[in-house]
Scaffold this motif. Structure first.
Motif, PDB file in Angstrom:
ATOM      1  N   ASP A   1      -4.958   4.773  10.541  1.00 18.43           N
ATOM      2  CA  ASP A   1      -5.738   3.833   9.747  1.00 18.43           C
ATOM      3  C   ASP A   1      -5.900   4.382   8.331  1.00 18.43           C
ATOM      4  OD1 ASP A   1      -8.060   1.483  10.485  1.00 18.43           O
ATOM      5  OD2 ASP A   1      -8.222   2.562   8.596  1.00 18.43           O
ATOM      6  N   GLU A   2      -5.556   3.572   7.339  1.00 21.07           N
ATOM      7  CA  GLU A   2      -5.570   4.072   5.960  1.00 21.07           C
ATOM      8  C   GLU A   2      -6.983   4.434   5.483  1.00 21.07           C
ATOM      9  OE1 GLU A   2      -3.398   0.893   4.343  1.00 21.07           O
ATOM     10  OE2 GLU A   2      -1.585   2.052   4.053  1.00 21.07           O
ATOM     11  N   ALA A   3      -7.968   3.630   5.870  1.00 18.69           N
ATOM     12  CA  ALA A   3      -9.328   3.849   5.378  1.00 18.69           C
ATOM     13  C   ALA A   3      -9.978   5.069   6.027  1.00 18.69           C
ATOM     14  CB  ALA A   3     -10.174   2.604   5.628  1.00 18.69           C
ATOM     15  N   THR A   4      -9.896   5.167   7.355  1.00 12.09           N
ATOM     16  CA  THR A   4     -10.631   6.224   8.042  1.00 12.09           C
ATOM     17  C   THR A   4      -9.759   7.430   8.383  1.00 12.09           C
ATOM     18  OG1 THR A   4     -10.139   5.233  10.173  1.00 12.09           O
ATOM     19  CG2 THR A   4     -12.168   4.515   9.088  1.00 12.09           C
ATOM     20  N   GLY A   5      -8.453   7.264   8.420  1.00 18.87           N
ATOM     21  CA  GLY A   5      -7.576   8.366   8.803  1.00 18.87           C
ATOM     22  C   GLY A   5      -7.502   8.565  10.299  1.00 18.87           C
ATOM     23  N   ALA A   6      -8.092   7.649  11.051  1.00 15.84           N
ATOM     24  CA  ALA A   6      -8.106   7.772  12.517  1.00 15.84           C
ATOM     25  C   ALA A   6      -6.853   7.145  13.124  1.00 15.84           C
ATOM     26  CB  ALA A   6      -9.359   7.101  13.078  1.00 15.84           C
TER      27      ALA A   6
ATOM     28  N   THR B   1      -4.727   4.692  15.267  1.00 13.62           N
ATOM     29  CA  THR B   1      -4.959   3.292  15.607  1.00 13.62           C
ATOM     30  C   THR B   1      -3.697   2.634  16.148  1.00 13.62           C
ATOM     31  OG1 THR B   1      -5.524   1.123  14.727  1.00 13.62           O
ATOM     32  CG2 THR B   1      -4.534   2.652  13.189  1.00 13.62           C
TER      33      THR B   1
END
Lengths: 289, 268
Positions: A50-55, A57
């Motif tokens: 995920d680009e925003a959180t780096g988690a 996905t």
């Protein structure tokens, strides 16, 4: 170096010359590992992060595989490639048959005419289709001015049919060449035997020649499908309202700039390509056996 | 042995093949004709003949700049492909080991991957390691897809050569390097030349990879032509294509002379 001091020429030829060290492969293999495999691995990673959180996905793949919008795009991609493959086969087989069985001393010319278009740029061929079907192109000129069938020129360029024709135009030579190479290897005595035993030409073709050329059909079909699946220049310029994965990647990169989604779409294209490559290798291996 | 009687199926087949080549050549020939038009727009048939669109190519700066970039990248990627590819062929073409076969499949695999995926993935990777959008990046990405062409043709030629020449030279005392330089290299030169030509043409015509590395200094000719076509529809692109076709036909004749067209139809 020791090999060269042997006084007797080795009987078995398995012994490699010293020049032929395994390390000769290293430059090419390392280059492709670093600049071909790593970029694709990096791309795979990006599609899962995920680009925003780096988690981690799976959201993008979930969307691709369930959202009707994306499912339609994937369906159109595969359907377009399959359609182009089938048309190329139907058009290409008779040409290959002619080249091997009938062309005789004209075969060099036929091969030249087949290969020459392969060397023209993709832009030129697409432009050619635009010229043929443009408002002031050949077809409209014929319909309006020469034959007088129509009052107004038709808007032809933005159609699915012409996009398919342009793709077939690019890919059908590959199909012809694949089938040709297999037809050349068929023992003509098999066909003669069938005819001596009473089969007519059609039956001989249907029951002897065609089954024997299935490998060439397979190789050609996979090649054409694979390339059609990744093509986008034709679709960008001729349009036709088709939405395919390569076109979506192009648009995601250009306008939407959703790089994660584009990465996930690339991975789907890549998986299809690897499946094709695997099939191709199976055919080659069976042929070798 | 050839029967000269022409039956109905034969005539039908011949007619089909003629139609096929009309289909194959029409889109190419109309572009050649349009490139000589005197009109300021694309129309077929053309109202009159002129060579002004060829002059226009040389006036439009981006075409010339892109042409120079394209030639530089194509030559660079081809040289790099030969430097990397020829040594690998020396080993792989002669080895019967299973793993060597697998390595060859791997080295040829960029041919089977969608170019748009290679381009997209390379852009992000090369940017991440600091090469970014540059001539070097373009050169590296092009080499990935050019290398297989060199490998395939050189390995094809080398595998068909008997070992005895090299063995004779070695037994007579030539060092491995001398064997390579005086025996192997002259023997595989046709393969290197043909592979280099394929590689050059592949790079020169590449759009799906070059597209991602587009900038004022790194735009190749196909990229500039695509963006030109997306905004304008005039005969200058036709003139440019005609010049490219001329180049390709010359290349094809050269390949035929040194390698043989018929050998390209034999599956490798």
């Amino acid at each position: 170096m020791t090999e060269f001091t042997l006084p007797i020429a080795p009987r078995r030829r398995a012994r490699p010359l010293a020049m032929r060290s395994v390390y000769l492969i290293a430059p090419a293999a390392l280059f492709l590992l670093f600049f071909f495999v790593l970029p694709l691995a990096d791309n795979a990673m990006r599609s899962f992060v995920d680009e925003a959180t780096g988690a981690f996905t799976l959201a993008r793949y979930a969307a691709l595989l369930t959202d009707p919008f994306y499912l339609r795009i994937m369906g159109e991609t595969v359907l377009l490639s399959a359609g182009v493959t089938v048309i190329s086969l139907i058009i290409g087989y008779p040409v290959a048959y002619f080249l091997v069985r009938k062309a005789g001393r004209w075969s060099a010319l036929v091969i030249f005419l087949l290969i020459a278009p392969l060397l023209t740029s993709i832009i030129m061929r697409t432009f050619g289709w635009q010229v043929l079907f443009a408002r002031k192109g050949l077809v409209n000129n014929l319909l309006v001015n020469q034959l007088g069938l129509l009052e107004q020129p038709l808007r032809l360029t933005n159609s699915v049919e012409i996009t398919i024709a342009a793709l077939v135009h690019v890919l059908v030579p590959l199909m012809v060449l694949s089938i040709t190479s297999v037809l050349q290897g068929i023992d003509r005595r098999l066909e003669e035997s069938a005819q001596i035993l009473g089969a007519n030409r059609l039956r001989t073709f249907w029951e002897v020649t065609l089954p024997l050329s299935l490998d060439g059909i397979g190789t050609g079909a996979i090649l054409v499908f694979m390339i059609a699946n990744g093509s986008f220049v034709t679709l960008v310029l001729l349009g036709g309202g088709l939405q395919t994965l390569p076109l979506m990647i192009y648009q995601q990169f250009n306008t939407t700039r959703d790089f994660g989604m584009a990465s996930a779409m690339s991975m789907i294209l890549l998986v299809i390509a690897i499946a094709c490559l695997w099939l191709q290798l199976r055919i080659v291996r069976r042929r070798g056996a | 042995m050839r029967r000269n009687q022409s039956s109905l199926p034969d005539v039908a087949l011949l007619a089909f093949v003629v139609l096929f080549f009309v289909f194959m050549l029409a889109p190419i020939l109309v572009v050649v004709v349009v490139s000589f038009t005197s009109a300021g727009f694309v129309a077929f048939p053309i109202p009159g003949w002129s060579t002004k669109w060829f002059a226009r190519i040389f006036e439009y700066r981006p075409f010339i700049d892109a042409l120079i970039v394209s030639i530089e990248v194509a030559i660079g990627a081809t040289l790099l492909s030969c430097l990397l590819g020829v040594p690998a062929c020396l080993y792989l073409a002669r080895s019967r080991a299973k793993w060597a076969n697998a390595v060859m499949t791997f080295l040829l695999s960029p041919l089977s991957m969608p170019m748009i995926v290679i381009g997209f993935a390379s852009l992000f990777f090369l940017s991440a390691i600091g090469i970014g959008v540059s001539f070097t990046a373009l050169l590296i990405a092009h080499t990935v897809v050019c290398l297989p062409y060199v490998l395939r043709t050189v390995a094809g030629v080398y595998a068909g050569l008997p070992r005895s020449y090299e063995e004779a030279a070695a037994i007579l005392g030539a060092s491995p390097l001398a064997v390579f330089w005086h025996v192997t290299l002259p023997l595989i030169r046709p393969g290197i030349m043909a592979g280099s030509l394929f590689s050059f043409l592949t790079s020169f015509d590449n759009l799906p990879i070059s597209y991602f590395f587009g900038s004022a200094d790194t735009n190749t000719l196909p990229v500039v032509m695509l963006s030109y076509l997306e905004h304008q529809f005039d005969p200058s692109v036709a003139a440019l294509s005609t010049l490219q076709l001329l180049l390709a036909v010359i290349a094809l004749i050269v390949v035929d002379r040194i390698y043989g067209i018929d050998r390209m139809t034999v599956s490798s």
